[in-house]
Motif scaffolding. Structure first.
Motif, PDB file in Angstrom:
ATOM      1  N   ILE B 159       0.835  -1.203   0.000  1.00 34.28           N
ATOM      2  CA  ILE B 159       0.000   0.000   0.000  1.00 34.28           C
ATOM      3  C   ILE B 159       0.873   1.257   0.000  1.00 34.28           C
ATOM      4  CG2 ILE B 159      -1.680   1.324   1.377  1.00 34.28           C
ATOM      5  CD1 ILE B 159      -2.914  -1.111  -0.056  1.00 34.28           C
ATOM      6  N   ARG B 160       1.952   1.243   0.761  1.00 30.32           N
ATOM      7  CA  ARG B 160       2.858   2.402   0.807  1.00 30.32           C
ATOM      8  C   ARG B 160       3.490   2.656  -0.549  1.00 30.32           C
ATOM      9  NH1 ARG B 160       5.750   2.187   6.846  1.00 30.32           N
ATOM     10  NH2 ARG B 160       3.840   2.840   7.907  1.00 30.32           N
ATOM     11  N   ASP B 165       3.298   6.762  -0.433  1.00 32.77           N
ATOM     12  CA  ASP B 165       3.201   7.402   0.883  1.00 32.77           C
ATOM     13  C   ASP B 165       3.888   6.492   1.908  1.00 32.77           C
ATOM     14  OD1 ASP B 165       2.546   8.435   3.331  1.00 32.77           O
ATOM     15  OD2 ASP B 165       0.367   8.270   3.061  1.00 32.77           O
ATOM     16  N   PRO B 166       5.103   6.874   2.359  1.00 32.37           N
ATOM     17  CA  PRO B 166       5.865   6.000   3.255  1.00 32.37           C
ATOM     18  C   PRO B 166       5.269   5.868   4.653  1.00 32.37           C
ATOM     19  CG  PRO B 166       7.016   8.084   2.961  1.00 32.37           C
ATOM     20  CD  PRO B 166       5.849   8.105   2.019  1.00 32.37           C
ATOM     21  N   THR B 167       4.185   6.595   4.946  1.00 30.33           N
ATOM     22  CA  THR B 167       3.582   6.461   6.271  1.00 30.33           C
ATOM     23  C   THR B 167       2.181   5.831   6.205  1.00 30.33           C
ATOM     24  OG1 THR B 167       2.618   8.657   6.163  1.00 30.33           O
ATOM     25  CG2 THR B 167       4.818   8.496   7.124  1.00 30.33           C
ATOM     26  N   ALA B 168       1.741   5.430   5.011  1.00 28.98           N
ATOM     27  CA  ALA B 168       0.385   4.888   4.858  1.00 28.98           C
ATOM     28  C   ALA B 168       0.211   3.637   5.714  1.00 28.98           C
ATOM     29  CB  ALA B 168       0.107   4.571   3.393  1.00 28.98           C
ATOM     30  N   ASP B 233      -8.256  -4.823  -2.291  1.00 34.73           N
ATOM     31  CA  ASP B 233      -6.871  -4.392  -2.531  1.00 34.73           C
ATOM     32  C   ASP B 233      -5.908  -5.562  -2.366  1.00 34.73           C
ATOM     33  OD1 ASP B 233      -7.281  -1.412  -2.699  1.00 34.73           O
ATOM     34  OD2 ASP B 233      -8.154  -1.801  -0.720  1.00 34.73           O
ATOM     35  N   ILE B 234      -6.298  -6.492  -1.481  1.00 31.81           N
ATOM     36  CA  ILE B 234      -5.467  -7.658  -1.183  1.00 31.81           C
ATOM     37  C   ILE B 234      -6.344  -8.899  -1.332  1.00 31.81           C
ATOM     38  CG2 ILE B 234      -3.956  -8.756   0.523  1.00 31.81           C
ATOM     39  CD1 ILE B 234      -3.133  -5.824   0.241  1.00 31.81           C
ATOM     40  N   GLU B 273      -4.546  -3.205  -9.498  1.00 32.36           N
ATOM     41  CA  GLU B 273      -3.374  -3.125  -8.621  1.00 32.36           C
ATOM     42  C   GLU B 273      -3.450  -4.091  -7.432  1.00 32.36           C
ATOM     43  OE1 GLU B 273      -5.661  -0.884  -9.079  1.00 32.36           O
ATOM     44  OE2 GLU B 273      -6.234   0.148  -7.221  1.00 32.36           O
ATOM     45  N   ALA B 274      -4.508  -4.923  -7.396  1.00 34.06           N
ATOM     46  CA  ALA B 274      -4.652  -5.856  -6.270  1.00 34.06           C
ATOM     47  C   ALA B 274      -3.517  -6.885  -6.284  1.00 34.06           C
ATOM     48  CB  ALA B 274      -5.997  -6.559  -6.347  1.00 34.06           C
ATOM     49  N   ILE B 275      -3.075  -7.274  -5.073  1.00 33.91           N
ATOM     50  CA  ILE B 275      -2.016  -8.287  -4.984  1.00 33.91           C
ATOM     51  C   ILE B 275      -2.567  -9.601  -4.452  1.00 33.91           C
ATOM     52  CG2 ILE B 275      -0.023  -6.766  -4.783  1.00 33.91           C
ATOM     53  CD1 ILE B 275      -0.207  -7.221  -1.692  1.00 33.91           C
ATOM     54  N   ILE B 276      -1.830 -10.681  -4.752  1.00 33.75           N
ATOM     55  CA  ILE B 276      -2.211 -12.036  -4.346  1.00 33.75           C
ATOM     56  C   ILE B 276      -1.278 -12.509  -3.246  1.00 33.75           C
ATOM     57  CG2 ILE B 276      -2.491 -14.428  -5.111  1.00 33.75           C
ATOM     58  CD1 ILE B 276      -4.360 -12.479  -6.538  1.00 33.75           C
TER      59      ILE B 276
END
Lengths: 192, 326
Positions: B159-160, B165-168, B233-234, B273-276
């Motif tokens: 997600i970051r 965004d390194p703080t997401a 998203d995941i 952009e979803a990951i597996i």
């Protein structure tokens, strides 16, 4: 961001102009102390050693045309205690540099030299990445109180302090101003 | 610029996600990146001296390659000495109790015990009576906390990077957990961890493999794969425990594959952009198709790499965190 006004009992050891002059003198000494500048790399000890290393590298480039690479060293994974708290140590940031340390002269840069334990940790960390030809140390202030046989090769200012006196470095990049302050407080706990 | 915080770790053991606060979970996740960097060093020594001279004991009553190897490597990268006790070779077969076995290990001055046991609560019982730091590496159907932590760390990294965004964090991130929820300690720990971090969790699987009243954990439930994948998203596929096939929990493997397999066809409905993700070991082409497991969306091997860093972070916090000395 922390409050910019120094506490009441702080005395200014070094102001902005003095710090600029000190860093220029240290950079000249570093150039003088390293005949092969191409082998030199600077590692700033986080947090305040990193901006200092960047500044020294800029001055060295200005003086000689050689721009030594600069990196950051956290030292948190090599410490012999976690007095400052495991969480707070982590927030300083992580070790990062893009050069190989093998055969190089590694110049460690930190703001305040005291017990020497951070420098011991920094040397151990560097050695785990390879075998530098030599390791040197540059510090803006040596406040005394050494617990290990360590000294700076390049030093801005040396002063004897008591355990009740605290030396703080403030840098534009982090604190919005350049200064070295001496604070006398009894309630101040050690743990930079 | 991150501000310095006075957060410290004070727990002796890591027994489950259930008792952890959001702050504690985030402290573990924030401690891990420096250990990723240790493993990724291109020169020199891939280890740090944080657990030098300590003894870490891997004590596994259930088969495991991934988790045991990951813990062992994590201990070694922290410079600890490691010892493995397999249940088949231990005195449990001779009738020794867990307490006695641990007392004997502790008599040899162990520091950290990694326990995997078939009985839910086994690590909790030992932790209450012994001085060693106990890490739960899976207890029955109950919890598998380090798996949930490495999964959350992998999700957060994704997600970051995606949002630059390194703080997401995971607030509002949609996670679909697909498969056998009923028998899965990975699912249980993940649900609790993700809910504490603010994610939205949808469970998907056959009703026979879905615990009753699981909605009480604050999750959505669907039996339709497309519905679960849509907007996620995941996409997290769980292992079907083939050894349970005879239990009559699903009519046939073929039907399970048709309805719940995460494959290219199912992913037509996924966000681009979803990951597996998958906790391993994969039953290829049963819960996850080979194309997808090895495809560009898959972060399954990242999970494995992150597992070592998370376990290093956990052991470092347990051993070096501020705590009243025993």
């Amino acid at each position: 961001m922390t409050e910019m006004t120094p506490p009441d009992e702080a005395t200014i050891v070094m102001d902005e102009a003095a710090m600029a002059e000190t860093l220029r003198r240290m950079a000249r000494e570093i150039v003088h102390g390293n005949d092969v500048l191409e082998d030199l790399a600077l590692l700033g000890i986080l947090r305040r050693g990193r901006p200092l290393a960047d500044r020294l590298a800029d001055i060295i480039q200005e003086l000689t045309g050689v721009a030594p690479p600069v990196g950051s060293l956290a030292t948190t994974l090599y410490r012999d205690d976690f007095r400052g708290g495991i969480g707070s140590a982590m927030d300083k940031g992580n070790t990062h540099f893009d050069f190989n340390v093998d055969g190089r002269t590694i110049l460690l840069v930190d703001d305040v030299l005291a017990a020497g334990r951070t420098i011991r940790a920094a040397m151990d960390e560097v050695m785990d990445y390879g075998r530098p030809r030599r390791i040197q140390l540059a510090c803006v202030v040596d406040r005394g109180g050494r617990e290990l046989p360590i000294r700076a090769d390049y030093l801005g200012h040396s002063m004897a302090t008591t355990p009740n006196e605290w030396v703080t470095t403030r840098l534009h990049e982090i604190d919005g101003e350049d200064a070295v302050l001496l604070t006398r407080r009894t309630d101040l706990e050690e743990g930079a | 610029m991150p501000t310095s915080r006075e957060l410290n770790w004070s727990r002796k053991d890591l027994l489950g996600i259930e008792e952890l606060s959001r702050e504690e979970i985030e402290l573990i996740l924030d401690t891990a990146p420096q250990f990723v960097a240790v493993s990724e060093r291109e020169s020199g020594i891939k280890k740090v001296p944080l657990l030098q001279g300590r003894l870490v004991v891997n004590w596994f009553y259930e088969p495991s390659t991934r988790t045991r190897t990951s813990f062992e490597l994590a201990a070694k990268r922290l410079s600890a000495d490691t010892l493995a006790i397999a249940a088949s070779s231990s005195s449990s077969v001779k009738g020794e109790t867990l307490h006695d076995t641990l007392a004997n290990i502790e008599a040899m001055h162990s520091d950290v015990i990694i326990l995997r046991h078939g009985a839910a609560g086994a690590p909790h019982i030992l932790a209450a009576r012994h001085d060693s730091h106990i890490i739960n590496a899976g207890d029955g159907r109950h919890e598998h906390p380090t798996q949930a932590l490495l999964d959350a760390f992998t999700m957060r990294n994704h997600i970051r990077a995606l949002r630059e965004d390194p703080t997401a964090g995971l607030d509002g991130v949609r996670v679909a957990l697909i498969g056998d929820i009923e028998h899965s300690r990975v699912a249980r720990s993940n649900i609790m961890c993700l809910k504490k971090l603010g994610a939205d969790v949808t469970l998907c699987g056959p009703s026979t493999l879905m615990p009753t009243a699981i909605e009480r954990m604050g999750v959505d439930v669907t039996h339709n794969l497309r519905e679960a994948i849509d907007g996620a998203d995941i996409i997290y596929s769980l292992r079907i425990q083939l050894e349970r096939q005879g239990d009559g929990l699903f009519p046939s493997l073929r039907e399970y594959i048709r309805l719940f397999r995460v494959d290219t066809a199912a992913l037509v409905h996924a966000k681009p952009e979803a990951i597996i993700m998958h906790p391993g070991p994969i039953n290829r082409d049963i819960e996850l198709s080979t194309n997808v497991a090895d495809g560009p969306r898959s972060v399954i091997l990242e999970q494995v790499s992150n597992g070592v860093a998370i376990r290093m972070a956990v052991m470092h916090l347990l051993v070096n965190g501020k705590r009243a000395k025993k």
